[in-house]
Design an enzyme around this catalytic site. Structure first.
Site, PDB file in Angstrom:
ATOM      1  N   HIS A  95      -8.924  -3.541  -5.905  1.00 43.62           N
ATOM      2  CA  HIS A  95      -8.717  -3.590  -4.667  1.00 43.62           C
ATOM      3  C   HIS A  95      -9.694  -2.771  -3.950  1.00 43.62           C
ATOM      4  CE1 HIS A  95      -7.153  -3.117  -0.447  1.00 43.62           C
ATOM      5  NE2 HIS A  95      -6.324  -4.119  -0.775  1.00 43.62           N
ATOM      6  N   GLU A 136     -11.120 -10.830  -0.897  1.00 44.30           N
ATOM      7  CA  GLU A 136     -10.738  -9.908   0.288  1.00 44.30           C
ATOM      8  C   GLU A 136     -12.173  -9.454   0.781  1.00 44.30           C
ATOM      9  OE1 GLU A 136      -6.577  -8.093   0.390  1.00 44.30           O
ATOM     10  OE2 GLU A 136      -7.812  -7.218  -1.253  1.00 44.30           O
ATOM     11  N   LYS A 186       0.723  -1.055  -0.175  1.00 41.57           N
ATOM     12  CA  LYS A 186       0.018   0.033   0.125  1.00 41.57           C
ATOM     13  C   LYS A 186       0.975   1.309   0.078  1.00 41.57           C
ATOM     14  CE  LYS A 186      -3.679  -2.845   2.024  1.00 41.57           C
ATOM     15  NZ  LYS A 186      -4.769  -2.945   2.984  1.00 41.57           N
TER      16      LYS A 186
END
Length: 251
Positions: A95, A167, A12
């Site tokens: 993401h 996720e 990140k």
């Protein structure tokens, strides 16, 4: 066909110095890593090239994002062609932080995926539901909706260059983690969808990995599940325990 284990480290917006980033990779270079596990790290964009230069043979590098255009007046973006030209093999797309903070729709993620594949990149494609969606019993439906946009853009042979990262949004950076059975169940649902929407071959051969507060303590149990083919790791990929997660299937 046996699916090879895959562990990605999504750094990140960390660390905040190149020296610290290099130290993370140098530690991986020296570590005793399971040779049967594919290891990928995704540093911030500024560090991609210097990290690529020092990464050992056992460590591959991924970009954290790419645009769906190869060039043009798109201030602040990085194109898949530029990433490919730099020799970076992987890119993370879809993401939840991109979807929520930067308002990327599933359709935009699909366009990015198509562009990345067209430029020779492999894609770590992220999907996952919010806590509200899970409580409403919509986990499978949400994952299918996110995948369906990509399915429309891809040919069957494209899926060999895709790793799906499930996720659950409620587990990312929260310390909460899906139970082993919850994760396995969703991975099975993803494969069922792929079998119907694409082909049984793609469903069987595509790696589906788990992300969401993965750490050394829970990784072995998760890795023992038949349909969990690895992990996309956030905060723990910046710590020494990342080596233990990489070696989760090592005897």
């Amino acid at each position: 066909m046996t699916r090879s284990f895959f562990v990605g480290g999504n750094w990140k917006l960390n660390p905040t110095s190149l020296s610290a980033a290099k130290a993370l990779v140098e530690a991986l270079n020296k570590a005793d890593l399971d040779p049967s596990t594919e290891v990928v790290v995704a540093p911030p964009a500024l560090y991609l090239l210097p990290i690529q230069e020092i990464a050992g043979k056992a460590v591959k590098v991924a970009a954290q994002n790419a645009y769906f255009k190869e060039s043009g007046a798109f201030t602040g973006e990085i194109s898949p062609k530029q990433i490919s030209d730099a020799g970076i093999p992987y890119v993370i797309l879809g993401h939840s932080e991109r979807r929520t903070l930067f308002h990327e729709t599933s359709e935009v993620v699909a366009l990015k995926t198509r562009a990345a594949l067209d430029n020779g990149l492999k894609v770590i494609l992220c999907i996952g539901e919010t806590l509200k969606e899970r409580e409403e019993g919509r986990t499978a439906a949400v994952c299918e909706e996110q995948l369906s946009a990509v399915v429309k853009q891809l040919k069957e042979e494209d899926w060999s260059n895709i790793v799906i990262a499930y996720e659950p949004v409620w587990a990312i950076g929260t310390g909460k983690v899906a139970t082993t059975s919850q994760a396995q169940e969703t991975h099975v649902d993803v494969r069922k969808y792929l079998a119907t929407a694409v082909s049984p071959k793609v469903a069987s051969e595509t790696r589906v990995i788990y992300g969401g507060s993965v750490n050394a303590a829970n990784s072995k149990d998760l890795a023992s599940q038949q349909d969990i083919d690895g992990f996309l790791v956030g905060g723990a990929s910046l710590k020494p325990e990342f080596v233990d997660i990489i070696n989760a299937r090592k005897a």
